[in-house]
Design an enzyme around this catalytic site. Structure first.
Site, PDB file in Angstrom:
ATOM      1  CD  GLU A 236     -11.157  -8.017 -14.203  1.00 47.22           C
ATOM      2  OE1 GLU A 236     -12.033  -7.181 -13.983  1.00 47.22           O
ATOM      3  OE2 GLU A 236     -10.942  -8.999 -13.479  1.00 47.22           O
ATOM      4  CE  LYS A 238      -2.366  -9.495  -7.491  1.00 47.31           C
ATOM      5  NZ  LYS A 238      -2.368  -8.398  -6.503  1.00 47.31           N
ATOM      6  NE  ARG A 243     -10.863  -8.994  -3.797  1.00 45.39           N
ATOM      7  CZ  ARG A 243     -10.633 -10.308  -3.818  1.00 45.39           C
ATOM      8  NH1 ARG A 243      -9.442 -10.777  -3.508  1.00 45.39           N
ATOM      9  NH2 ARG A 243     -11.597 -11.140  -4.165  1.00 45.39           N
ATOM     10  NE  ARG A 258      -6.677 -10.903   1.332  1.00 44.22           N
ATOM     11  CZ  ARG A 258      -5.508 -11.311   0.852  1.00 44.22           C
ATOM     12  NH1 ARG A 258      -5.275 -11.244  -0.436  1.00 44.22           N
ATOM     13  NH2 ARG A 258      -4.568 -11.759   1.649  1.00 44.22           N
ATOM     14  CD  GLU A 286      -7.078  -4.105  -5.068  1.00 44.13           C
ATOM     15  OE1 GLU A 286      -6.018  -4.140  -4.419  1.00 44.13           O
ATOM     16  OE2 GLU A 286      -7.821  -5.105  -5.220  1.00 44.13           O
ATOM     17  CE  LYS A 408      -1.370 -14.132  -5.882  1.00 40.99           C
ATOM     18  NZ  LYS A 408      -1.453 -13.522  -4.542  1.00 40.99           N
TER      19      LYS A 408
END
Length: 539
Positions: A236, A238, A243, A258, A286, A408
């Protein structure tokens, strides 16, 4: 308090995880419930709010130490920490008190209450505050004063993560570590809760708004081929946003960042999702600025961060959506132990049924071979993305930063060669060194400041730069020194945007020193025109 001071000393004197956990377990075993609750709060960054303005504390500390204010300020610049400076400069006394940690914190909260009751801070109120603080300092030894000052100024830091604290608490309480991590999430406050309510009680009614601990990815540190078979993984984008965890329970919406901040009021446009998502839904995703079917830069989203009131004008200038990429709760059931493939299947169904322009699914990046992702990663900035996320289809949703199932894979940073123009002393162990730097690029024959950075150099390089700064100071502005413009550094950054707040007209995202260009003279550093070119390409 004495037990907490002993705990702090033990934590401060070791870098070994097992010793830190053992010290915490020993402390929890002998502390009373109030002290345990406040220790959990402090280590979860839920310390009391600042109770006295630091300008007042500096004046009172200088007076107590019988030194002129200028000498106190010079000492502060050398020590690098206000709480430590006040503790060190106060006459060294033996501990005279028998107050517990929670009793001292209540003392500190009462100081804040004085301010709230008298917002204008009359002379009588200030005199009362000063008398109370000076009395407290005289009851405490040096280490106790340091901790008291840290709690009073609201700047507490200790060398232990919440994860280690949770591990120790699990051993003390006999409650599963993941369960504790979940209970410690959310909008609880030590002032209004109790140890029993927070850790022991399991009343679902108290947990309506409670999020789950976030699963955090590691940066990919191996060759991508080493991950195994490509068909076992999803890819996907980033996204470069905030977040968040979106919760729908009992017809109410809660949105958590987050950083465990409840940000529902900051994003009122998501309230409509209560009408299209079922109760018992928790989505991880996100929050990004989004308009005309495309993501906007992080700088647009940043215009909403930190604002107390979100006006209609801001809503129009910085519209947002949530890009959903995981489902943690379905119909009120925790499904984190299910495979990612199952969670995503159910997430796609939910998002499709919701049919809301405010909630989009995180689209998969299609690939058959690992090499197919190289170009997709390289093109990330076209999508206002930071790179790719690689996720194991069979993986569960874990707690905290764990290796294995989520990686990531960020794009390489942008870079620019810049000249060191100003330097300022650091903090803590670097308080005696010039470690915080301001960099400039050329605009004709003039150097224009455009970025600050303090990370990226080795200790050896920091010492070399510090020696240069001290030998080549041109002027001083308080703790800041203007230096001879000789040193060139390659500055790396993740993004660039226009800014009316900076003289250069640009602002960088996450600038840091990539390398010291000892091979390049200052006259060959980049120009403001070079920054403009990057801005036109990636801004």
């Amino acid at each position: 308090m004495k037990d907490f001071v002993q705990l702090f000393t033990q934590l401060d004197q070791t870098t070994k995880t097992l010793k830190k956990v053992a010290a915490l377990v020993d402390y929890f075993n002998k502390a009373n419930d109030k002290d345990k609750l406040w220790t959990i709060a402090i280590l979860s960054h839920r310390r009391p709010k600042r109770s006295v303005r630091t300008s007042l504390l500096r004046a009172w500390a200088a007076s107590a130490a019988n030194v002129p204010p200028w000498l106190f300020e010079e000492s502060y610049h050398i020590v690098g920490d206000l709480a430590e400076t006040m503790a060190l400069m106060h006459p060294n006394l033996e501990s005279k008190h028998d107050k517990s940690l929670s009793e001292w914190i209540e003392f500190i909260i009462d100081l804040k209450n004085l301010e709230d009751e008298h917002p204008t801070e009359s002379e009588d109120v200030l005199a009362t505050k000063k008398e109370k603080v000076r009395w407290a300092w005289n009851q405490l030894d040096e280490t106790e004063r340091f901790i008291f000052n840290k709690l009073m100024t609201g700047s507490w830091r200790v060398g232990v993560s919440q994860k280690l604290m949770t591990r120790a608490l699990a051993r003390h309480s006999g409650i599963d570590e993941n369960t504790l991590s979940h209970r410690l999430m959310g909008n609880w406050r030590a002032e209004t809760s109790s140890y029993h309510q927070l850790i022991i009680a399991t009343d679902p009614a108290d947990k309506i708004s409670q999020p789950y601990p976030f699963y955090l990815a590691y940066g990919l540190e191996i060759k991508i081929e080493e991950l195994g078979k490509p068909n076992e993984w999803l890819a996907e984008r980033k996204w470069d946003g905030i977040r968040g965890q979106l919760i729908i329970r009992e017809n109410q919406l809660f949105l958590w960042s987050r950083g465990e901040e409840l940000v529902t009021d900051k994003f009122p446009e998501f309230e409509i999702l209560t009408e299209v998502l079922p109760n018992g839904t928790v989505i991880d995703g996100e929050i990004i600025a989004y308009q005309d079917n495309q993501p906007l830069g992080f700088n647009v989203l940043q215009s909403r961060i930190g604002r107390k009131n979100v006006s209609k004008s801001i809503l129009d200038k910085a519209p947002v959506i949530m890009i959903a990429y995981d489902l943690l709760e379905l119909n009120g059931k925790d499904i984190r132990e299910s495979s990612l493939q199952y969670r995503r299947q159910e997430l796609v169904r939910l998002v499709d049924n919701a049919a809301s322009e405010k909630l989009l699914i995180s689209e998969l990046v299609e690939f058959k071979e690992w090499k197919d992702l190289l170009k997709e990663r390289a093109d990330s900035r076209k999508y206002h993305a930071e790179g790719l996320m690689l996720k194991n289809k069979s993986g569960t949703y874990k707690v905290g930063r764990k290796k294995g199932d989520w990686w990531k894979w960020k794009i390489d940073p942008l870079t620019i060669d810049a000249v060191l123009l100003y330097a300022m002393r650091g903090h803590g162990r670097r308080a005696n060194l010039y470690t915080d730097y301001t960099f400039a690029v050329w605009k004709g024959k003039e150097l224009v400041p455009f970025a600050k950075a303090y990370s990226g150099l080795t200790d050896k390089e920091i010492n070399e730069v510090d020696a240069f700064v001290k030998r080549n100071t041109i002027d001083r502005f308080g703790p800041v020194r203007s230096v001879k413009p000789d040193l060139v550094f390659e500055i790396a950054f993740e993004g660039i945007a226009r800014s009316s707040r900076h003289k250069s007209g640009v602002a960088l995202r996450f600038p840091r020193m990539f390398r010291w260009r000892k091979d390049k003279p200052a006259k060959e550093a980049n120009t403001l025109e070079d920054l403009e070119k990057l801005l036109n390409l990636y801004g």
